[in-house]
Write an enzyme that holds these catalytic residues in place. Structure first.
Site, PDB file in Angstrom:
ATOM      1  N   HIS A 135       0.847  -1.208   0.000  1.00 37.74           N
ATOM      2  CA  HIS A 135       0.000   0.000   0.000  1.00 37.74           C
ATOM      3  C   HIS A 135       0.871   1.243   0.000  1.00 37.74           C
ATOM      4  CE1 HIS A 135       0.807  -1.214   4.134  1.00 37.74           C
ATOM      5  NE2 HIS A 135       0.832   0.066   4.436  1.00 37.74           N
ATOM      6  N   GLU A 212      -1.020  24.900  13.867  1.00 34.87           N
ATOM      7  CA  GLU A 212      -0.442  24.895  12.514  1.00 34.87           C
ATOM      8  C   GLU A 212      -1.502  24.563  11.470  1.00 34.87           C
ATOM      9  OE1 GLU A 212       2.151  26.203  11.778  1.00 34.87           O
ATOM     10  OE2 GLU A 212       3.962  25.474  12.756  1.00 34.87           O
TER      11      GLU A 212
END
Ligand code: 5GP
Ligand code: ZN
Length: 219
Positions: A135, A212
């Protein structure tokens, strides 16, 4: 379930709703990560039976396969960037209003360039994957998610433990190939955006990531 949990998506992608399987074709299945570590976290699953059980470093030694994976990851990155633009883009809201006022879609080259959301998406693999089926993470850079609960969750996307797809093919002596790569997960925290060090203070890091995130999405 368990470490083989991604196999079901490869075998029967059509049996999942679009909230789980983003798209599938003969060679790939794109899904939402069940425990997202960012505001958008997708997984690209190659379906090639000869590759799906291999460690990514081994699978990507096949140059033809690597090229195919890079091309598909690029496609999924574009899709993910479009999703970020819809979620956070200022330009797109303004554009939508303008289009609505004109009652027509402008030609694509009339659109203002806006923010390059492609650059806010990372594509890569973990040096030591926890899930068995091959993956590729396609993940927004924000690392803002209530599922980001442990040191290793943050560091697995914020140290050399995360190996960008564009770094392949890896050199034979690349440090990230070594079993000691797991040591990256124990590193002190560093903010992905401003570089501020947080030592091992996870709660403080989490608070900072929230601040952030607010700035990042509005930039
Ligand atoms: P790894 O560390 O192996 O590179 O990452 C595996 C990823 O698969 C993790 O981000 C984890 O949240 C995700 N995951 C684990 N089990 C499942 C599952 O059953 N379904 C989905 N969609 N994602 C999963
Ligand atoms: Zn910061």
């Amino acid at each position: 379930g368990g470490r083989d949990g991604l196999g079901a998506y490869i075998a029967k992608p059509e049996s999942y709703p679009s909230s789980v399987v983003v798209y599938h074709n003969d060679d790939f299945v794109a899904i939402h990560d069940m425990f997202p570590k960012s505001s958008l976290h997708l997984l690209l699953l190659p379906r090639d039976q000869s590759k799906t059980r291999l460690h990514p470093f081994e699978a990507f030694e096949d140059a033809e396969f690597l090229a195919k994976v890079k091309a598909e990851a690029q496609r999924l990155r574009k899709l993910a960037a479009g999703e970020l633009r819809r979620k956070y883009g200022k330009d797109s809201a303004q554009e939508q209003a303008r289009r609505a006022a004109l009652n027509a879609d402008p030609a694509p080259d009339e659109l203002p360039p806006g923010r390059d959301w492609d650059r806010e998406i990372m594509c890569g693999v973990h040096a030591v994957p926890s899930m068995n089926h091959l993956h590729i993470h396609v993940i927004a850079v924000d690392r803002y998610s209530e599922r980001l609960k442990h040191r290793k969750h943050y560091n697995s996307f914020s140290t050399p433990f995360f190996v960008p797809l564009n770094d392949f093919p890896l050199a034979a002596d690349d440090k990230r190939r070594q079993p000691t790569a797991e040591g990256y997960l124990k590193r002190d925290f560093v903010c992905w955006r401003c570089g501020e060090p947080f030592g091992n203070r996870f709660a403080e890091l989490k608070k900072h990531l929230g601040e952030e995130f607010k700035e990042w999405k509005r930039l």
